[in-house]
Design a protein around this motif. Sequence first.
Motif, short mmCIF file in Angstrom:
data_model
loop_
_atom_site.label_atom_id
_atom_site.label_comp_id
_atom_site.label_asym_id
_atom_site.label_seq_id
_atom_site.Cartn_x
_atom_site.Cartn_y
_atom_site.Cartn_z
N PRO A 134 146.72 33.67 97.54
CA PRO A 134 145.81 33.98 96.43
C PRO A 134 145.21 32.74 95.78
N ILE A 135 143.91 32.78 95.58
CA ILE A 135 143.19 31.69 94.91
C ILE A 135 142.96 32.04 93.45
N LYS A 163 136.93 36.35 101.06
CA LYS A 163 137.88 37.34 100.54
C LYS A 163 139.14 36.64 100.04
N ASP A 164 139.46 36.88 98.79
CA ASP A 164 140.72 36.35 98.26
C ASP A 164 141.89 37.19 98.77
N ALA A 183 141.36 34.22 102.47
CA ALA A 183 142.21 33.22 101.81
C ALA A 183 143.63 33.32 102.36
N TYR A 243 138.87 29.78 91.25
CA TYR A 243 137.58 30.34 91.66
C TYR A 243 136.54 29.26 91.91
N TYR A 281 141.54 28.79 103.99
CA TYR A 281 141.14 30.05 104.59
C TYR A 281 141.56 30.19 106.05
N THR A 316 136.57 28.63 95.49
CA THR A 316 135.82 29.64 96.23
C THR A 316 134.34 29.28 96.26
N TYR A 325 137.62 40.86 96.38
CA TYR A 325 139.06 40.86 96.12
C TYR A 325 139.50 42.27 95.76
N THR A 350 131.54 37.48 97.48
CA THR A 350 132.96 37.29 97.16
C THR A 350 133.61 38.64 96.94
#
Length: 299
Positions: A125-126, A95-96, A122, A131, A32, A134, A63, A61
């Motif tokens: 992208p995760i 935040k992704d 992030a 997840y 991050y 996360t 996205y 969370t």
Amino acid sequence: MSRAGDVIRWLEVRLNRPLLPTASDRAFWELYLSGGVPLEDAPAQLRSAAGTGTDLLVALTTYNRPESCARILAALPELVAKAGRPLNVHVMVVKDAGRAEYSEVERRAQALFGERLTWLDARSPIGKRGYWKTYQTLFLGARLLDPAHVLFLQDDLEFPDTLLRDCYACFDALAGDPHRRVLYLFASKDDEPEGRWIKFTRREVGAGVRLTQWFDLSGFFVDRALFELLDYRVFPVSESRWEKQAYSSGVGEQLTRRVFGRGNVYQTSPALVFHGAHPSEMNPEARAVRALDNRSPGG
């Protein structure tokens, strides 16, 4: 992952302890940015808030939904004001990386919460496959802050302005159960009454809750005893899971299985959070089969 690796991952969940080497805390923080700066350790906002007596951590969370994320953040002060008790609150937004612009959302959140906001972006992208990372990051935040309670929310939720008051009322009503661990806030007409991921026949217990023993990630409320039970760890999800695209992230399943037989999971009835208005960003295939839309009366 090999068949042997799949078995080890299954055993980790069954035994509720790691059997393979675990990543360092730094490996998760390094995913991050905070304030545009790459992290190598816990962000300054969390470190400075540690030890200051956080009553409630709100973990959100998000996205590709800046508008609904902004709506939830803007609603939090009123939720806190109507909680029926004084609360020292910290808000942690993870935040992704995606296509949507969040700079204005973050600016408004900073104006609302100041030093009581931790915002993580992030670096890349995760997604669904990552997840669990996360959630491990959120668990690390909870370990640092040591809050009395944590409210987990996803960015596609709606809820009444009495959400916190109702969460505390339900949780307090269960104080006679020394094994209560989770209050799951979502309920829909097509919930599995015999259990999801585990076999358990749901039981009504009154006080606006029922014993369900499974929960998913839409919205849930816990105290620190849950983190102690899980040792503040989320295990990696087996790579073989992704051979079926309709599978979800595996995090709700993992946490349900690890708590089962070690603690009790309750579900609010009726629901305290609602969703279904937004197309799924993470699980469109699964959502095509099961909409998870509980916005209608009795949903």
